[in-house]
Structure formats: structure tokens, C-alpha cells
Design a protein around this motif. Structure first.
Motif, mmCIF file in Angstrom:
data_model
loop_
_atom_site.group_PDB
_atom_site.id
_atom_site.type_symbol
_atom_site.label_atom_id
_atom_site.label_comp_id
_atom_site.label_asym_id
_atom_site.label_seq_id
_atom_site.Cartn_x
_atom_site.Cartn_y
_atom_site.Cartn_z
ATOM 1 N N TYR A 166 0.810 -1.273 0.096
ATOM 2 C CA TYR A 166 -0.099 -0.207 0.001
ATOM 3 C C TYR A 166 0.974 1.123 0.080
ATOM 4 O O TYR A 166 1.593 1.618 0.852
ATOM 5 C CB TYR A 166 -1.185 0.014 1.207
ATOM 6 C CG TYR A 166 -1.835 -1.291 1.285
ATOM 7 C CD1 TYR A 166 -2.946 -1.314 0.382
ATOM 8 C CD2 TYR A 166 -1.335 -2.286 1.879
ATOM 9 C CE1 TYR A 166 -3.679 -2.603 0.393
ATOM 10 C CE2 TYR A 166 -2.212 -3.630 1.894
ATOM 11 C CZ TYR A 166 -3.430 -3.522 1.124
ATOM 12 O OH TYR A 166 -3.988 -4.696 1.045
ATOM 13 N N GLN A 219 -0.461 -2.463 5.610
ATOM 14 C CA GLN A 219 -2.025 -2.898 5.813
ATOM 15 C C GLN A 219 -2.385 -1.627 5.075
ATOM 16 O O GLN A 219 -1.953 -0.336 5.481
ATOM 17 C CB GLN A 219 -2.356 -2.863 7.237
ATOM 18 C CG GLN A 219 -1.801 -4.255 7.983
ATOM 19 C CD GLN A 219 -2.119 -4.327 9.491
ATOM 20 O OE1 GLN A 219 -3.012 -3.832 9.499
ATOM 21 N NE2 GLN A 219 -1.105 -4.962 10.150
ATOM 22 N N SER A 220 -3.653 -1.579 4.579
ATOM 23 C CA SER A 220 -4.384 -0.517 3.914
ATOM 24 C C SER A 220 -4.943 0.221 4.944
ATOM 25 O O SER A 220 -4.923 1.483 4.676
ATOM 26 C CB SER A 220 -5.618 -1.198 3.308
ATOM 27 O OG SER A 220 -6.604 -1.739 4.124
ATOM 28 N N LYS A 264 -4.674 4.499 5.209
ATOM 29 C CA LYS A 264 -5.545 5.455 5.484
ATOM 30 C C LYS A 264 -5.512 6.401 6.647
ATOM 31 O O LYS A 264 -5.579 7.732 6.371
ATOM 32 C CB LYS A 264 -6.991 4.671 5.533
ATOM 33 C CG LYS A 264 -7.404 3.996 4.354
ATOM 34 C CD LYS A 264 -8.502 3.207 4.552
ATOM 35 C CE LYS A 264 -9.155 2.258 3.595
ATOM 36 N NZ LYS A 264 -9.833 1.183 3.840
#
Length: 175
Positions: free
Chosen positions: A145, A156-157, A161
């Protein structure tokens, strides 16, 4: 009307075709219906017909609410629960409800403690396959990502974010 008895389990049928289908599906495992495209075999002609949509791209079922097309009626009915909010699958332990039986099955591992997915590197176990895949990145160093603003990468996404919301919040507001 003459009843025809299955010689494996004594279940009776009024038509010989129904007996043959029963025996193939339940007892013999015979799969006489073969896909000419990929060679996959099926015990019932209808299963072959549905499978062939994979190759033809046919999607004869359409959601009346949003227009999403599907190759199988069962998939359309499952999709329609998004619109209706229906959650017909209920956990007997805690009462939580789910729109799909597979989600209930995964949830029940919370109560049973079952962790069927094991890391080959360190042996740690997980109750969901995506959690194992995320964990494996700690061993491989993979960070799939990437922030489009500063090119920083993350395993991790949700970490990406969070990164975008905090360091880049002023940049997002100015866009």
C-alpha cells in the motif's frame, strides 16, 4: 405408480431419472457431464449449464435495485441482502446476525477459538486467511500500500488510510 428403490440406501423414487441422479450425487460420485472448454466434470447437467457461464460471460440475473448482473440466481439473492438489510444467519452463542452463512462461519471462530490458518515461518495461527496474509508481510517485508502524495509504503491498507488522514490532511483540504 411404481416406486423404484435405491440399492445403496433404500430411498424410493417415482422416476428412474431421479434415481440415477440421486445415485450419482449421493453414492457413486460419477460425473458424466463434462465442460468442453475446461474439462471440469459435473454430476448434474444443470450444474454444467451454470458452470459454462464462466466461459461465456452470461449473466442472466439482474438486481432490480442497482442493476448489478449475476451469472447465478443464488448470488443475486445474496447480493440483494445489501439493499434489504436482511441477515438470516444468526450465531447461536451471542445472537449476532449475518447476511451470509460464510460470515457466520468465520464469526463462530471467535467463540470456538479455532485458528485454522498457520504461518509457515513462525507458526503463529489466525482465524481468517487475510489476517495471515497481512502477518506474513512482517516476514517478507512486503508493503503493497503506497501513499500517492509522499510515496511512503505500508503493510496494511488501514495504516495507509490513517497516514493520509494525519500528515496529509492539509493537502487533502486544499485539493
Amino acid at each position: 405408480m411404481k416406486e423404484i428403490k435405491c440399492n445403496y440406501c433404500n430411498k424410493t423414487f417415482s422416476q428412474s431419472g431421479n434415481l440415477r441422479r440421486h445415485q450419482r450425487v449421493v453414492h457413486t460420485g460419477e460425473k458424466p457431464y463434462k465442460c468442453n472448454t475446461c474439462g471440469q466434470a459435473f454430476s448434474q447437467s444443470n450444474s454444467l449449464r451454470i458452470h459454462q457461464r464462466v466461459h461465456t460471460g452470461a449473466q442472466p440475473y439482474t438486481c432490480n435495485t442497482c442493476g448489478k448482473a449475476s451469472s447465478q440466481l443464488a448470488d443475486l439473492k445474496k447480493h440483494q441482502r445489501v439493499h434489504t438489510g436482511e441477515k438470516p444467519y444468526k450465531c447461536n452463542t451471542c445472537g449476532k446476525t449475518f447476511s451470509q452463512s460464510s460470515n457466520l462461519h468465520v464469526h463462530q471462530r471467535v467463540h470456538t477459538g479455532e485458528k485454522p490458518y498457520k504461518c509457515n515461518t513462525c507458526g503463529k495461527t489466525f482465524n481468517q486467511p487475510h489476517t495471515l496474509r497481512t502477518h506474513e508481510r512482517t516476514h517478507t517485508g512486503e508493503k503493497p500500500y503506497k501513499c500517492n502524495m509522499c510515496k511512503k509504503t505500508f503493510r496494511q491498507s488501514n495504516a495507509l488510510k490513517k497516514h493520509i488522514k494525519i500528515p496529509h490532511r492539509r493537502e487533502i483540504v486544499q485539493m
